[in-house]
Design an enzyme around this catalytic site. Sequence first.
Site, PDB file in Angstrom:
ATOM      1  N   ASP A 299     -10.200  -4.433  -4.099  1.00 26.61           N
ATOM      2  CA  ASP A 299      -9.373  -3.390  -3.491  1.00 26.61           C
ATOM      3  C   ASP A 299      -9.546  -2.096  -4.263  1.00 26.61           C
ATOM      4  OD1 ASP A 299      -7.396  -1.777  -2.414  1.00 26.61           O
ATOM      5  OD2 ASP A 299      -5.734  -3.111  -2.929  1.00 26.61           O
TER       6      ASP A 299
ATOM      7  N   HIS B 283      -7.806  -5.654   0.063  1.00 21.39           N
ATOM      8  CA  HIS B 283      -6.658  -4.875   0.505  1.00 21.39           C
ATOM      9  C   HIS B 283      -6.326  -5.288   1.944  1.00 21.39           C
ATOM     10  CE1 HIS B 283      -4.132  -1.216   0.088  1.00 21.39           C
ATOM     11  NE2 HIS B 283      -4.202  -1.215   1.408  1.00 21.39           N
TER      12      HIS B 283
ATOM     13  N   SER C 203       0.827  -1.195   0.000  1.00 23.34           N
ATOM     14  CA  SER C 203       0.000   0.000   0.000  1.00 23.34           C
ATOM     15  C   SER C 203       0.871   1.258   0.000  1.00 23.34           C
ATOM     16  CB  SER C 203      -0.958  -0.051   1.194  1.00 23.34           C
ATOM     17  OG  SER C 203      -1.988   0.892   1.065  1.00 23.34           O
TER      18      SER C 203
END
Length: 350
Positions: free
Chosen positions: A292, A322, A197
């Site tokens: 996600d 995610h 991320s």
Amino acid sequence: MTRRRGAQELAQAAVLKGVLALPGSVRRRLTSAHGAHGQWLANDVRLMLRLMQLAGEPGPETLPVDEGRVAMARQTAAAGGRRRVASVRDLRLGEGDDALLARLYVPRSRLLEQTAPTLLFLHGGGFVFGDLETHDGACRFLAEEAGVRVLAVDYRLAPEHPFPAAHDDAWAAYRWLLEHPELVGADLDRLAVGGDSAGANLAAHVARRAAAEGLPLAFQLLVYPITDATRTGGSREAYAEGYYLTGGFIELAERSYTPDPVSRTDPRMSPLLADDVPDGLAPAHVATAGWDPLRDEGEDYGYALQRAGVRVEVRRHPSQIHGFLNTVGVAPTSRLAVREVAAALKEALG
């Protein structure tokens, strides 16, 4: 030393692991099938999300920042597991007030080696949340599965430290590693940078700058990276609610780390918007999750690098959300996905 988990974290971990260990036929009766856009959400992931909802587990973005950081630490401790490794050692990169906290994980397969392939790991959390503890389970898993030393690094967080503080810290950690490989047993010919991320965004920045300056880097591991901070629509809209990472979380992250909207177009923050790809950019593995909000921009970045001649593998895990990197301790399908990520790292570093 790593922080000892509290009673609440241990209880949550036990419940999650116990329920998700039930036979598949039982788990399927506890949740309804969920599919859209030609893909299905994994049963164990659906059940995990449902259990968090029933437990009243708040999203970190719904709390004051300090409380949100505690909530994320609790959630990841419950889901990340504690894979056994040969050794774990905390250290400081640098001296004085500018020193960065770090943690070195040595897998059992590399315990007796003086130098070994090494991953510089940068944690996710939207530049606002996350630390060495939130990704302890993921780093242990990657170290053992890939057979590499993992040097996880803490960096300054927003809103206290807005852009480009985290990017500066990531680069400082990389330069420290180049200058002091003997302190962690790193083989600079087999050096990777990676993260998830926000951490994957930082890793992409380090890789691009290393290539531009002609510095050694063999591989970049980008797990559901942020690559376009101006992105709207597509997966950002389709999966903005109900799949752990929410539109509200993304808005908080952007508002906190890039309060000046102009900075969101900076190539460090949005590498997908960069005018060019530096020569000699390290090969990459880009892993995305089907459910996600960041899926599209991660894949678009991987394909853009491919078109520029960089060797890149883009791998979508269609049943995952995610954050699957942080649920290796409880979710079997997430563990399989991260095992693939680790296999790519292992193959790249030999």
